[in-house]
Each structure stands twice: as structure tokens, then as C-alpha cells.
Motif scaffolding. Structure first.
Motif, PDB file in Angstrom:
ATOM      1  N   ALA A 241      24.054  45.024  40.014  1.00  7.64           N
ATOM      2  CA  ALA A 241      25.370  45.348  39.352  1.00  7.64           C
ATOM      3  C   ALA A 241      24.988  45.857  37.806  1.00  7.64           C
ATOM      4  O   ALA A 241      25.625  46.677  37.109  1.00  7.64           O
ATOM      5  CB  ALA A 241      26.309  44.008  39.160  1.00  7.64           C
ATOM      6  N   LYS A 242      24.395  45.168  36.844  1.00  4.35           N
ATOM      7  CA  LYS A 242      23.808  45.484  35.924  1.00  4.35           C
ATOM      8  C   LYS A 242      23.184  47.026  35.672  1.00  4.35           C
ATOM      9  O   LYS A 242      23.457  47.719  34.848  1.00  4.35           O
ATOM     10  CB  LYS A 242      22.731  44.510  35.036  1.00  4.35           C
ATOM     11  CG  LYS A 242      23.406  43.133  35.005  1.00  4.35           C
ATOM     12  CD  LYS A 242      22.333  42.211  34.557  1.00  4.35           C
ATOM     13  CE  LYS A 242      22.868  40.721  34.169  1.00  4.35           C
ATOM     14  NZ  LYS A 242      21.895  39.735  33.856  1.00  4.35           N
ATOM     15  N   ALA A 244      23.889  49.242  37.738  1.00  3.66           N
ATOM     16  CA  ALA A 244      25.032  50.177  38.089  1.00  3.66           C
ATOM     17  C   ALA A 244      25.854  50.531  36.872  1.00  3.66           C
ATOM     18  O   ALA A 244      25.953  51.745  36.621  1.00  3.66           O
ATOM     19  CB  ALA A 244      26.000  49.593  39.185  1.00  3.66           C
ATOM     20  N   VAL A 245      25.975  49.756  36.152  1.00  2.00           N
ATOM     21  CA  VAL A 245      26.528  49.904  34.784  1.00  2.00           C
ATOM     22  C   VAL A 245      25.888  50.728  33.923  1.00  2.00           C
ATOM     23  O   VAL A 245      26.229  51.481  33.327  1.00  2.00           O
ATOM     24  CB  VAL A 245      27.200  48.395  34.274  1.00  2.00           C
ATOM     25  CG1 VAL A 245      27.599  48.854  32.733  1.00  2.00           C
ATOM     26  CG2 VAL A 245      28.144  47.770  35.092  1.00  2.00           C
ATOM     27  N   GLN A 246      24.645  50.206  33.807  1.00  2.42           N
ATOM     28  CA  GLN A 246      23.664  50.810  32.777  1.00  2.42           C
ATOM     29  C   GLN A 246      23.582  52.259  33.587  1.00  2.42           C
ATOM     30  O   GLN A 246      23.096  53.157  32.471  1.00  2.42           O
ATOM     31  CB  GLN A 246      22.223  50.245  33.185  1.00  2.42           C
ATOM     32  CG  GLN A 246      22.119  48.886  32.215  1.00  2.42           C
ATOM     33  CD  GLN A 246      20.759  48.174  32.413  1.00  2.42           C
ATOM     34  OE1 GLN A 246      20.032  48.950  32.958  1.00  2.42           O
ATOM     35  NE2 GLN A 246      20.835  46.866  32.229  1.00  2.42           N
ATOM     36  N   GLY A 251      32.478  52.036  38.493  1.00  3.63           N
ATOM     37  CA  GLY A 251      32.976  51.103  39.308  1.00  3.63           C
ATOM     38  C   GLY A 251      32.025  50.706  40.245  1.00  3.63           C
ATOM     39  O   GLY A 251      31.146  51.239  40.657  1.00  3.63           O
ATOM     40  N   ILE A 252      32.266  49.277  41.046  1.00 10.95           N
ATOM     41  CA  ILE A 252      31.340  48.814  41.850  1.00 10.95           C
ATOM     42  C   ILE A 252      31.881  48.239  42.954  1.00 10.95           C
ATOM     43  O   ILE A 252      33.010  47.615  42.880  1.00 10.95           O
ATOM     44  CB  ILE A 252      30.666  47.717  41.333  1.00 10.95           C
ATOM     45  CG1 ILE A 252      29.534  48.005  40.185  1.00 10.95           C
ATOM     46  CG2 ILE A 252      29.756  46.809  42.383  1.00 10.95           C
ATOM     47  CD1 ILE A 252      28.977  46.933  39.090  1.00 10.95           C
ATOM     48  N   ALA A 279      28.849  42.177  35.500  1.00 10.23           N
ATOM     49  CA  ALA A 279      29.614  43.458  35.208  1.00 10.23           C
ATOM     50  C   ALA A 279      30.305  43.314  33.786  1.00 10.23           C
ATOM     51  O   ALA A 279      30.492  44.286  32.979  1.00 10.23           O
ATOM     52  CB  ALA A 279      30.738  43.926  36.236  1.00 10.23           C
ATOM     53  N   GLN A 280      30.612  42.167  33.606  1.00 12.24           N
ATOM     54  CA  GLN A 280      31.066  41.544  32.163  1.00 12.24           C
ATOM     55  C   GLN A 280      32.349  42.293  31.759  1.00 12.24           C
ATOM     56  O   GLN A 280      32.599  42.695  30.583  1.00 12.24           O
ATOM     57  CB  GLN A 280      30.070  41.685  30.917  1.00 12.24           C
ATOM     58  CG  GLN A 280      29.077  40.813  31.399  1.00 12.24           C
ATOM     59  CD  GLN A 280      27.996  40.844  30.293  1.00 12.24           C
ATOM     60  OE1 GLN A 280      27.729  41.882  29.750  1.00 12.24           O
ATOM     61  NE2 GLN A 280      27.143  39.824  30.032  1.00 12.24           N
ATOM     62  N   ARG A 282      32.868  45.483  32.017  1.00 10.12           N
ATOM     63  CA  ARG A 282      32.558  46.931  31.702  1.00 10.12           C
ATOM     64  C   ARG A 282      33.133  47.740  32.742  1.00 10.12           C
ATOM     65  O   ARG A 282      33.679  48.995  32.349  1.00 10.12           O
ATOM     66  CB  ARG A 282      31.325  47.143  31.463  1.00 10.12           C
ATOM     67  CG  ARG A 282      30.902  46.398  30.053  1.00 10.12           C
ATOM     68  CD  ARG A 282      29.247  46.353  29.986  1.00 10.12           C
ATOM     69  NE  ARG A 282      28.727  45.434  30.990  1.00 10.12           N
ATOM     70  CZ  ARG A 282      27.263  45.429  30.840  1.00 10.12           C
ATOM     71  NH1 ARG A 282      26.532  45.940  29.948  1.00 10.12           N
ATOM     72  NH2 ARG A 282      26.800  44.560  31.753  1.00 10.12           N
ATOM     73  N   VAL A 283      33.212  47.558  34.094  1.00 10.92           N
ATOM     74  CA  VAL A 283      33.570  48.499  35.070  1.00 10.92           C
ATOM     75  C   VAL A 283      34.373  47.511  35.823  1.00 10.92           C
ATOM     76  O   VAL A 283      34.131  46.214  36.064  1.00 10.92           O
ATOM     77  CB  VAL A 283      32.555  49.165  35.738  1.00 10.92           C
ATOM     78  CG1 VAL A 283      31.778  50.079  34.896  1.00 10.92           C
ATOM     79  CG2 VAL A 283      31.545  48.188  36.665  1.00 10.92           C
ATOM     80  N   VAL A 285      35.276  45.803  39.648  1.00 12.22           N
ATOM     81  CA  VAL A 285      34.657  45.337  40.772  1.00 12.22           C
ATOM     82  C   VAL A 285      35.321  45.326  41.971  1.00 12.22           C
ATOM     83  O   VAL A 285      36.491  44.569  41.759  1.00 12.22           O
ATOM     84  CB  VAL A 285      33.716  44.281  40.643  1.00 12.22           C
ATOM     85  CG1 VAL A 285      32.964  43.654  41.790  1.00 12.22           C
ATOM     86  CG2 VAL A 285      32.707  44.156  39.286  1.00 12.22           C
TER      87      VAL A 285
END
Length: 328
Positions: A241-242, A244-246, A251-252, A279-280, A282-283, A285
Motif C-alpha cells: 500500500a505504501k 502504491a502511494v509512493q 487509489g488502491i 495509505a493514511q 492519501r488515496v 482504498v
């Protein structure tokens, strides 16, 4: 026929009406099918702590996904080869999703093309994509989806090779000869020369062309050929997940491919919470897998999902509207 009251009853009707090879393709999972069962069982272990005496006379189920307002946090997941179940296939699904004012995701292994689905009328549609060894094929598919008005790419990342689906092996699964993977018709397949003598023809050959070297750099590459937002579909861990954001995912989708890939991975509802935390915010889920009732949707939302994707091979628009009503 008795009145249908829940989604599971549609499954039993499908078992009765569809050829065994087709039903097994839609319904079975990988190897021991432990994860297939767990996708449902894990939901049953989550219990509610209901609060009472709260005014629920006014309920608004609308939500926004990637900037698009939809009627409910329930969307259609990509399901391949839907014309095996009904002649209208993905076109019926598109009409149903539009009528229900929600999002449909079209499988790239559909038996209706992006152009055919677009021609069914207005609607918000995403396009599910695999990355192939021949990147020219990927670029052509993405351009066609863009021209057809699709609004996002759902990049499937958990299929470097097909899972061992033993029901398909026993049934010697092959796409019926009257059907084809329509999104590959008219493409310059380049290095993807189809072996017409293979048992499953185009379907099995295209599956074998998925690039097993797929990595995060390819997510970056995809962003260079399209301006559409990219959802990474197939995430089950906080670590991924991290990443993916980076790597710029919009979205996930927490997914285990309907338990059709690697057996003995967690149920998606079990993996959801750690992915949401990673994901915190940021996107968004999302989740697919095992969703059968409105209470399942509620559990996913309570654990941080922004919405769920459900897989249905739909006979008519009326069928999906019934499913949507039951789920909501």
C-alpha cells in the motif's frame, strides 16, 4: 420461480442454468479454495456493536469516487467473458450500472469491446488492464479506453501468471468458439501472434502474454502513456500500500482476485484495515471479494474502505438493479 431475496440465490440459479465448464470458471478459486471460502467466512466473524435511538429517517448513500458522484459505495468489479453467461454480456452490465448510477469496471478480457460498451449509453466506466510483454499492445488498449470515454485504469497486479484453478483444468476450460476477447480484435498484436491451434485459442494465449517481470517501474511507465488515474488492484499488505502511494497510484483496491490466484492469502476484509492505515488517507482504498450483503458493505466501510466492487455476471439490467437494492 420463488421470489429471489438475496444474491446467493442468484448463484444457485446460475449453477442450474449454466454449462458446468462456464459455471465452474465463474465460481471456482485456486487450488484448495481455502481463500475462496475465507473471503466469505471472514465477514461472518466481524460483529456489530449497534447504537440505538438514533434518527435514521434520512439516509443518503451517495458518495464520490475519483471525483465522480455515484448513488452508493457499491461498484462493479471486472468480470471476464460475460457472454458465456448471456448473449448481452458486458453490455447488459453497462446498462445496469448506468441505471443504478454507479461505476462499471470492464475487464480487458471481456467478450464486448470498450467501444461496444460505450455505445450502450452514458455511464461512468473504468477499464481493467493487465500489462503484457508487448507494451505496444498495452498502449493500444489504453488509448482505446480513453477514446471510448473510460475514466480510470484498474491495473491488475496480482497475476504475473494465472493461478492454478483445478476446476478449469478438469473441465479443459476454453472460451466457446462463438466468442472472442473483443478488446484484442483489430489490435496490432505485434509479437503477440496467436496460436490458432491452441485449445483455448486467443483466451489462453493472451493470458500467457502477461508480463511476469511486472514491477513498480511499470506503474510509473503507465503514467507516461495516459492521464487517466490508475487504481492498483491486488494489494493485500501495508508494505505494498505504501509503495502504491509512493508510485503515484490514485487509489488502491484490496483484492485477492476473487481467490483465483494464490490460495492461502488472507480474505480481503482481513487485509483491509492494515492497507487503510498504511495509505493514511492519501488515496482512497476500495475492496472486492466476498461481498454478498449490505452488511458486508457496511463492515468494509466501517474498516475504512471508500467503497466496494462486486463481481456479477449479469443477465439483465433488472437483475443488477435487484442486486443493488438488496446490497443497499
Amino acid at each position: 420461480m420463488e421470489e429471489i431475496t438475496n444474491v446467493m440465490e442468484y448463484e444457485e440459479i446460475a449453477r442450474q442454468k449454466l454449462p458446468k465448464m462456464v459455471y465452474d470458471y465463474y465460481a471456482s478459486g485456486a487450488e484448495d479454495q481455502w481463500t475462496l471460502k475465507e473471503n466469505r467466512n471472514a465477514f461472518s466473524r466481524i460483529l456489530f456493536r449497534p447504537r440505538i435511538l438514533v434518527d435514521v429517517s434520512n439516509i443518503d448513500m451517495t458518495t464520490t469516487v475519483l471525483g465522480f458522484k455515484i448513488s452508493m459505495p457499491i461498484m462493479i468489479a471486472p468480470t471476464a467473458m460475460q457472454k458465456m453467461a448471456h448473449p448481452d454480456g458486458e453490455n447488459a452490465t453497462a446498462r445496469a450500472a448506468s441505471a443504478a448510477d454507479t461505476i462499471m469496471t470492464l475487464s480487458s478480457w471481456a467478450t464486448s469491446s470498450v467501444e461496444e460498451v460505450a455505445s450502450t449509453g452514458p455511464g461512468i466506466r473504468f477499464f481493467q488492464l493487465y500489462v503484457y510483454k508487448d507494451r505496444n499492445v498495452v498502449a493500444q488498449l489504453v488509448r482505446r479506453a480513453e477514446r471510448a470515454g473510460f475514466k480510470a485504469i484498474a491495473l491488475t497486479v496480482d497475476t504475473p501468471r494465472l493461478g492454478r484453478r483445478e476446476a478449469d483444468i478438469k473441465n479443459r476450460f476454453a472460451l466457446p468458439p462463438n466468442l472472442t476477447l473483443k478488446n484484442f480484435e483489430g489490435l496490432d498484436l505485434g509479437k503477440m501472434t496467436v496460436d490458432k491451434t491452441s485449445d483455448s485459442g486467443l483466451a489462453s494465449y493472451v493470458a500467457g502474454q502477461v508480463d511476469r517481470t511486472l514491477s513498480w517501474k511499470d506503474v510509473k511507465w503507465l503514467q507516461t502513456i495516459t492521464s487517466l488515474p490508475i487504481l492498483v488492484k491486488g494489494v493485500l499488505t501495508a508494505e505494498d500500500a505504501k509503495l502504491a502511494v509512493q508510485n503515484g497510484a490514485a487509489g488502491i483496491i484490496v483484492s485477492n482476485h476473487g481467490a483465483r490466484q494464490l490460495d492461502y492469502v488472507p480474505a480481503t476484509i482481513t487485509a483491509l484495515e492494515e492497507v487503510v492505515k498504511a495509505a493514511q488517507g492519501r488515496v482512497p482504498v476500495f475492496l472486492d471479494g466476498g461481498v454478498r450483503r449490505g452488511t458486508d458493505v457496511f463492515k468494509a466501510l466501517a474498516l475504512g474502505a471508500s467503497g466496494v466492487f462486486v463481481s456479477q455476471s449479469l443477465k439483465t439490467s433488472k437483475t443488477f438493479l435487484g442486486v443493488a437494492t438488496l446490497c443497499s
